[in-house]
Scaffold this motif. Structure first.
Motif, PDB file in Angstrom:
ATOM      1  N   ILE A  49      20.782  20.094   2.863  1.00  0.00           N
ATOM      2  CA  ILE A  49      20.869  19.313   1.062  1.00  0.00           C
ATOM      3  C   ILE A  49      20.490  18.138   1.189  1.00  0.00           C
ATOM      4  CG2 ILE A  49      22.475  20.439   0.553  1.00  0.00           C
ATOM      5  CD1 ILE A  49      24.909  18.108   1.953  1.00  0.00           C
ATOM      6  N   VAL A  50      19.735  17.314   2.221  1.00  0.00           N
ATOM      7  CA  VAL A  50      18.885  16.162   3.209  1.00  0.00           C
ATOM      8  C   VAL A  50      17.907  16.842   2.443  1.00  0.00           C
ATOM      9  CG1 VAL A  50      18.626  14.657   4.045  1.00  0.00           C
ATOM     10  CG2 VAL A  50      20.475  16.298   4.607  1.00  0.00           C
ATOM     11  N   THR A  51      17.592  15.741   0.571  1.00  0.00           N
ATOM     12  CA  THR A  51      16.016  15.972   0.506  1.00  0.00           C
ATOM     13  C   THR A  51      15.115  15.246   0.553  1.00  0.00           C
ATOM     14  OG1 THR A  51      16.400  14.634  -1.610  1.00  0.00           O
ATOM     15  CG2 THR A  51      17.336  17.192  -1.443  1.00  0.00           C
ATOM     16  N   ARG A  52      13.608  15.140   1.191  1.00  0.00           N
ATOM     17  CA  ARG A  52      13.147  14.092   1.280  1.00  0.00           C
ATOM     18  C   ARG A  52      13.323  12.736   0.296  1.00  0.00           C
ATOM     19  NH1 ARG A  52       8.436  14.875  -2.334  1.00  0.00           N
ATOM     20  NH2 ARG A  52       9.755  14.057  -3.451  1.00  0.00           N
ATOM     21  N   ASP A  53      13.912  13.325  -0.950  1.00  0.00           N
ATOM     22  CA  ASP A  53      13.992  12.270  -1.869  1.00  0.00           C
ATOM     23  C   ASP A  53      15.534  10.732  -0.979  1.00  0.00           C
ATOM     24  OD1 ASP A  53      11.827  12.509  -3.551  1.00  0.00           O
ATOM     25  OD2 ASP A  53      13.076  12.579  -5.395  1.00  0.00           O
ATOM     26  N   CYS A  54      16.345  11.398  -0.756  1.00  0.00           N
ATOM     27  CA  CYS A  54      17.318  11.204  -0.212  1.00  0.00           C
ATOM     28  C   CYS A  54      17.237  10.354   1.407  1.00  0.00           C
ATOM     29  CB  CYS A  54      18.522  12.070   0.599  1.00  0.00           C
ATOM     30  SG  CYS A  54      19.429  13.326  -1.068  1.00  0.00           S
ATOM     31  N   LEU A  55      15.669  10.428   1.662  1.00  0.00           N
ATOM     32  CA  LEU A  55      15.247  10.204   3.152  1.00  0.00           C
ATOM     33  C   LEU A  55      14.658   9.007   2.538  1.00  0.00           C
ATOM     34  CD1 LEU A  55      13.878  13.120   4.999  1.00  0.00           C
ATOM     35  CD2 LEU A  55      16.298  11.639   5.905  1.00  0.00           C
ATOM     36  N   PRO A  58       5.408  11.154  -1.042  1.00  0.00           N
ATOM     37  CA  PRO A  58       4.679  11.666  -2.823  1.00  0.00           C
ATOM     38  C   PRO A  58       4.274  11.183  -3.033  1.00  0.00           C
ATOM     39  CG  PRO A  58       6.689  10.620  -2.033  1.00  0.00           C
ATOM     40  CD  PRO A  58       6.777  10.367  -1.042  1.00  0.00           C
ATOM     41  N   GLU A  59       3.317  11.378  -4.467  1.00  0.00           N
ATOM     42  CA  GLU A  59       2.589  10.365  -4.834  1.00  0.00           C
ATOM     43  C   GLU A  59       3.310   9.495  -5.731  1.00  0.00           C
ATOM     44  OE1 GLU A  59      -1.117   9.797  -6.944  1.00  0.00           O
ATOM     45  OE2 GLU A  59      -0.905  11.047  -5.513  1.00  0.00           O
ATOM     46  N   CYS A  99       0.881  -1.226  -0.195  1.00  0.00           N
ATOM     47  CA  CYS A  99      -0.369   0.308  -0.180  1.00  0.00           C
ATOM     48  C   CYS A  99       1.235   1.028   0.104  1.00  0.00           C
ATOM     49  CB  CYS A  99      -1.170   0.013   1.132  1.00  0.00           C
ATOM     50  SG  CYS A  99      -0.544  -0.336   3.178  1.00  0.00           S
ATOM     51  N   SER A 100       0.657   2.050   0.920  1.00  0.00           N
ATOM     52  CA  SER A 100       1.513   2.979   0.851  1.00  0.00           C
ATOM     53  C   SER A 100       1.848   3.632   2.607  1.00  0.00           C
ATOM     54  CB  SER A 100       0.894   4.436   0.489  1.00  0.00           C
ATOM     55  OG  SER A 100      -0.069   4.657   1.544  1.00  0.00           O
TER      56      SER A 100
END
Length: 236
Positions: free
Chosen positions: A203-209, A138-139, A126-127
């Motif tokens: 510089i620690v973005t959501r995508d990095c996490l 994120p979507e 699921c999510s």
């Protein structure tokens, strides 16, 4: 004339944007009203929590990583007791309800990247996502395309996010579930010697996490990552 005006006004009536309520919306309304009726929470508490959930973002998690890069003792705390470390950056997983986000977690773990191991998180069914510290997912994280393909083609899916990892780096896909939530602690990038905690946090973005990107000097949360089409679409 009266009939004509009536018909004319009827034709001009604005139609609703959604023709019908979905099954999930019906379920949400029914469950919410039942909980309010049973006194589990009030309508005001529901409104307050909804507004709280909408404003959560990944900045505290980014600060947790940045502080871990700078402070070995805090890093050890984050790995051993991530819930305690979360409080140190302003995240109390029990707020604002006093009992936490319903079904949001039983355990929370921080996955630590190394020079030879890279982690990436997904919820294949699921999510599931650590919303109290990362905000709403994120979507793309919720789409079948990501959920189904990452566990089969992790290296390719990461390349579609612009992250190319060498064959000498092991990719570990961690599947979230109702009992466990995860976030990734990436390695500190080169050329950041002497940086402050605030500079590193940026510089620690959501995508990095999540694990679909690596922190880099000069790349902040405002950067749009280039992606490329999937070779193995979800239908395969």
């Amino acid at each position: 004339m009266a009939d004509h005006d009536h018909d004319h006004d009827h034709d001009r009536t604005v139609k609703p944007m959604v023709d019908e309520v979905t099954d999930f919306e019906v379920l949400e309304i029914a469950l919410r009203e039942l909980c309010i009726e049973k006194g589990i929470f009030t309508a005001e508490e529901h409104r307050r929590f909804t507004e709280f959930a909408e404003q959560i973002g990944p900045t505290p998690a980014a600060r947790l990583v940045a502080r871990s890069w700078l402070d070995p003792e805090f890093r050890a705390l984050a790995i051993a007791e991530p819930m305690t470390a979360s409080k140190e950056v302003g995240v109390d997983w029990l707020e604002p309800t006093g009992f936490g986000t319903p079904s949001d977690f039983t355990a929370f773990e921080i996955l630590v990247d190394t020079p030879t191991v890279h982690h990436v998180i997904v919820c294949a069914l699921c999510s599931c996502y650590p919303r109290p510290i990362l905000g709403n997912s994120p979507e793309w994280y919720r789409t079948p395309n990501y959920r189904r393909r990452l566990v089969r083609y992790p290296r390719q899916v990461l390349s579609e996010f612009g992250l190319y990892l060498g064959e000498d780096i092991e990719i570990r896909v961690q599947d979230s579930n109702q009992k466990h939530r995860f976030m990734v602690m990436p390695m500190r990038p080169e050329n950041t010697d002497g940086w402050t905690e605030d500079q590193l946090t940026e510089i620690v973005t959501r995508d990095c996490l999540i694990g679909v990107a690596l922190p880099r000097a000069g790349v902040t949360t405002n950067v749009v990552v280039a992606t490329r089409p999937a070779v193995h679409p979800v239908g395969e």
